[in-house]
Motif scaffolding. Structure first.
Motif, PDB file in Angstrom:
ATOM      1  N   SER A  20       0.830  -1.196   0.000  1.00  0.00           N
ATOM      2  CA  SER A  20       0.000   0.000   0.000  1.00  0.00           C
ATOM      3  C   SER A  20       0.874   1.260   0.000  1.00  0.00           C
ATOM      4  N   LEU A  21       1.918   1.257   0.807  1.00  0.00           N
ATOM      5  CA  LEU A  21       2.846   2.399   0.848  1.00  0.00           C
ATOM      6  C   LEU A  21       3.562   2.565  -0.497  1.00  0.00           C
ATOM      7  N   GLU A  22       3.972   1.428  -1.089  1.00  0.00           N
ATOM      8  CA  GLU A  22       4.637   1.503  -2.385  1.00  0.00           C
ATOM      9  C   GLU A  22       3.689   2.066  -3.436  1.00  0.00           C
ATOM     10  N   ASP A  23       2.419   1.617  -3.369  1.00  0.00           N
ATOM     11  CA  ASP A  23       1.423   2.168  -4.297  1.00  0.00           C
ATOM     12  C   ASP A  23       1.244   3.666  -4.065  1.00  0.00           C
ATOM     13  N   PHE A  24       1.159   4.051  -2.794  1.00  0.00           N
ATOM     14  CA  PHE A  24       0.996   5.470  -2.440  1.00  0.00           C
ATOM     15  C   PHE A  24       2.190   6.282  -2.946  1.00  0.00           C
ATOM     16  N   ILE A  25       3.405   5.755  -2.712  1.00  0.00           N
ATOM     17  CA  ILE A  25       4.619   6.440  -3.171  1.00  0.00           C
ATOM     18  C   ILE A  25       4.626   6.529  -4.684  1.00  0.00           C
ATOM     19  N   SER A  26       4.227   5.429  -5.347  1.00  0.00           N
ATOM     20  CA  SER A  26       4.172   5.414  -6.801  1.00  0.00           C
ATOM     21  C   SER A  26       3.183   6.462  -7.301  1.00  0.00           C
ATOM     22  N   MET A  27       2.000   6.536  -6.664  1.00  0.00           N
ATOM     23  CA  MET A  27       1.000   7.537  -7.053  1.00  0.00           C
ATOM     24  C   MET A  27       1.531   8.950  -6.811  1.00  0.00           C
ATOM     25  N   GLN A  28       2.196   9.138  -5.674  1.00  0.00           N
ATOM     26  CA  GLN A  28       2.765  10.450  -5.367  1.00  0.00           C
ATOM     27  C   GLN A  28       3.832  10.821  -6.390  1.00  0.00           C
ATOM     28  N   ASN A  29       4.662   9.850  -6.767  1.00  0.00           N
ATOM     29  CA  ASN A  29       5.695  10.098  -7.782  1.00  0.00           C
ATOM     30  C   ASN A  29       5.063  10.439  -9.123  1.00  0.00           C
ATOM     31  N   GLU A  30       4.001   9.725  -9.475  1.00  0.00           N
ATOM     32  CA  GLU A  30       3.298  10.023 -10.731  1.00  0.00           C
ATOM     33  C   GLU A  30       2.689  11.419 -10.683  1.00  0.00           C
ATOM     34  N   GLU A  31       2.086  11.755  -9.544  1.00  0.00           N
ATOM     35  CA  GLU A  31       1.490  13.088  -9.395  1.00  0.00           C
ATOM     36  C   GLU A  31       2.570  14.162  -9.439  1.00  0.00           C
TER      37      GLU A  31
END
Length: 124
Positions: A20-31
């Motif tokens: 979940s954190l990796e997904d969140f970080i990935s989403m944050q990086n994409e944003e």
């Protein structure tokens, strides 16, 4: 059983949180990447707008310089014409003053002559 529940739940829970954190970080990086791209796009737009208005400003300056030069030339031409007209009028004034003086002298001469004639007629 409690151990296996804990053992199964614990790692799955950590793995789930980690995923979940990796997904969140990935989403944050994409944003963040999207925002960086938007910033770059806005910078390019700003540069384009500045270039456009700079060009318009330069064109306006060229036009205004031409207009000012034309107006200065026109004013200079009018001053020269006005000076010539003033000189012409001054010459006419001087000539008319001379004619006035001459006419006044002639008038005085005629008045004296008239007086002499009246005196002669009065004596006769």
């Amino acid at each position: 059983m409690m151990m296996s529940g804990n053992g199964d739940g614990g790692p799955t829970g950590l793995k789930g949180k980690l995923a979940s954190l990796e997904d969140f970080i990935s989403m944050q990086n994409e944003e963040l990447a999207a925002q960086r791209q938007e910033i770059e796009s806005l910078r390019n737009d700003k540069a384009g707008v500045e270039e456009h208005y700079q060009g318009q400003l330069q064109e306006l300056k060229r036009t205004m310089v031409g207009d000012v030069q034309r107006l200065q030339d026109e004013v200079k031409r009018h001053f020269i014409q006005q000076k010539a007209e003033n000189q012409r009028l001054q010459q006419q004034i001087t000539q008319l003053k001379g004619e006035k003086t001459s006419l006044q002298q002639q008038l005085l001469g005629l008045q004296r002559r008239l007086q002499e004639v009246e005196e002669q007629v009065g004596c006769d």
